[in-house]
Design an enzyme around this catalytic site. Structure first.
Site, short mmCIF file in Angstrom:
data_model
loop_
_atom_site.label_atom_id
_atom_site.label_comp_id
_atom_site.label_asym_id
_atom_site.label_seq_id
_atom_site.Cartn_x
_atom_site.Cartn_y
_atom_site.Cartn_z
N LYS A 117 33.20 51.88 34.13
CA LYS A 117 34.59 51.86 34.61
C LYS A 117 34.98 53.14 35.31
O LYS A 117 35.83 53.12 36.19
CB LYS A 117 35.56 51.60 33.46
CG LYS A 117 35.59 50.16 32.99
CD LYS A 117 36.88 49.93 32.22
CE LYS A 117 36.94 48.56 31.60
NZ LYS A 117 38.17 48.42 30.79
N LYS A 201 29.55 37.35 35.78
CA LYS A 201 30.59 36.79 34.91
C LYS A 201 31.85 36.44 35.69
O LYS A 201 32.21 37.16 36.62
CB LYS A 201 30.95 37.87 33.87
CG LYS A 201 30.82 37.39 32.44
CD LYS A 201 31.04 38.52 31.48
CE LYS A 201 32.47 38.59 31.01
NZ LYS A 201 32.67 39.47 29.85
N LYS A 204 38.45 38.68 36.31
CA LYS A 204 39.73 38.82 36.98
C LYS A 204 39.67 39.88 38.06
O LYS A 204 40.55 39.95 38.91
CB LYS A 204 40.84 39.11 35.97
CG LYS A 204 40.58 40.21 34.99
CD LYS A 204 41.62 40.16 33.88
CE LYS A 204 41.22 41.06 32.72
NZ LYS A 204 41.97 40.79 31.52
#
Ligand code: TRP
Length: 338
Positions: A117, A201, A204
């Site tokens: 991240k 995956k 969002k």
């Protein structure tokens, strides 16, 4: 000493929820609710660790209400199971501070999600993002939760929570004070992949909205997205071995099986040898039939934000009833004068 079974889990209020959140998490929470006491939180404090939720107060509040509405529309019974936002239960932050002092830098430096991240510019990431897994440990341990349904990507964080629990127990001479929270892997949890790439995956954060089915999508967009979902040129296989190297076929069959509550083998048998076009029709019908009532209920709930806020407040009150005595004991053990 054995700890009383208690489930805790949470989702971040960033953007809208999608089919992967439902089939991979929420659907199983709803089942667990019949097996053990549960607590489900909306982790707004985690959401401000990155730009997705930081500096966007209205969006964050709205996303928190949407996730709350999704929990309820998906089948969590707010009368039985407290639903609350983390920011409304101060004990999360209080325990997180103590646990920040329990966790070691060496442990934190191993967290792979932080590395992903924070990307190339680690020095620009928030300190909150770095210590995110400690807050997650606090979320769990402040209730002495024993069972935590999480996806694959959160397993390392849960292991850290176990290490932190153990070190606290050792360092403060209170064996068994915190339980060792266990991951809950439910056999039916489905790893839902992107409709555009069966190896990624459903997420969002994917730029393409065609890659995912949002829980609030209307029937037309669901049908359109499934029609345009990536496939390969071959007919559907007649056995699970035939899925090797065909991630898109596998993903769509998995979604069908999960939505229909059927074994995947039964679904494979049902569509064996058929073309994708026919199967996609059936899948689109099924998806619309399952998601539309949920989307409708979410819209109904969101039309009355005051009611959602009351549900969160009442959930937070119940959550605090559990967290306060644990936190009082932690403070006493650590040596904070009350
Ligand atoms: N980190 C989790 C995720 O992104 C969300 C989360 C926060 C959580 N606190 C938690 C999950 C406690 C389970 C238990 O998916």
């Amino acid at each position: 000493m054995t700890h009383k079974p208690l489930v805790l889990s949470g989702m971040q209020p960033t953007n809208t929820l999608h089919l992967g959140n439902y089939l991979g998490a929420l659907k199983n929470w709803v089942k667990l609710q019949n097996e053990m006491p549960c607590l489900f939180c909306v982790v707004d404090m985690h959401a401000i660790t990155t730009d997705a939720g930081y500096g966007k107060p209205e969006e964050l509040a709205q996303a928190t209400r949407e996730v709350t509405a999704a929990y309820i529309a998906g089948g969590v019974d707010a009368h039985r199971t407290p639903i609350f936002n983390q920011g409304q239960v101060p004990e999360h932050g209080e325990l997180a501070w103590v646990l920040n002092c329990v966790a070691r830098l060496g442990w934190m430096d191993r967290m792979t999600q932080f590395k992903e991240k924070s990307g190339k510019h680690k020095e620009r990431a928030s300190v909150g993002l770095y210590t995110y897994p400690v807050l997650m440990a606090a979320d769990i341990l402040v209730y002495k939760a024993t069972h935590v349904p999480v996806g694959e990507d959160q397993k390392q964080h849960l292991e850290l929570a176990r290490d932190i629990a153990q070190k606290f127990n050792n360092d403060f001479g209170v064996p068994d004070f915190f339980p060792q929270p266990e991951p809950v892997i439910t056999g039916t949890a489905t790893r839902v992949m992107s409709l555009r790439d069966g190896t990624k995956k459903m997420s969002k954060s994917d730029e393409s909205d065609l890659s995912r089915i949002n829980l609030t999508d209307d029937a037309d967009s669901i049908v359109g997205k499934i029609r345009r979902a990536k496939t390969d040129p071959n007919p559907l296989p007649d056995s699970k071995e035939g899925l090797a190297g065909r991630p898109e076929a596998e993903n769509l069959l998995n979604i069908y099986a999960a939505l229909a509550d059927q074994e995947r083998d039964a679904v494979i048998a049902q569509f064996a040898g058929q073309q994708f076009s026919g199967f996609k029709h059936a899948l689109a019908d099924l998806t619309v039939a399952k998601l539309e009532p949920m989307a409708k209920e979410m819209r109904r709930l969101l039309a009355d934000p005051g009611e959602i806020d009351r549900i969160l407040k009442s959930g937070a009150r119940k959550a605090r009833d559990i967290a306060t005595p644990v936190m009082d004991e932690v403070k006493k053990r650590v040596g904070f004068i009350a």
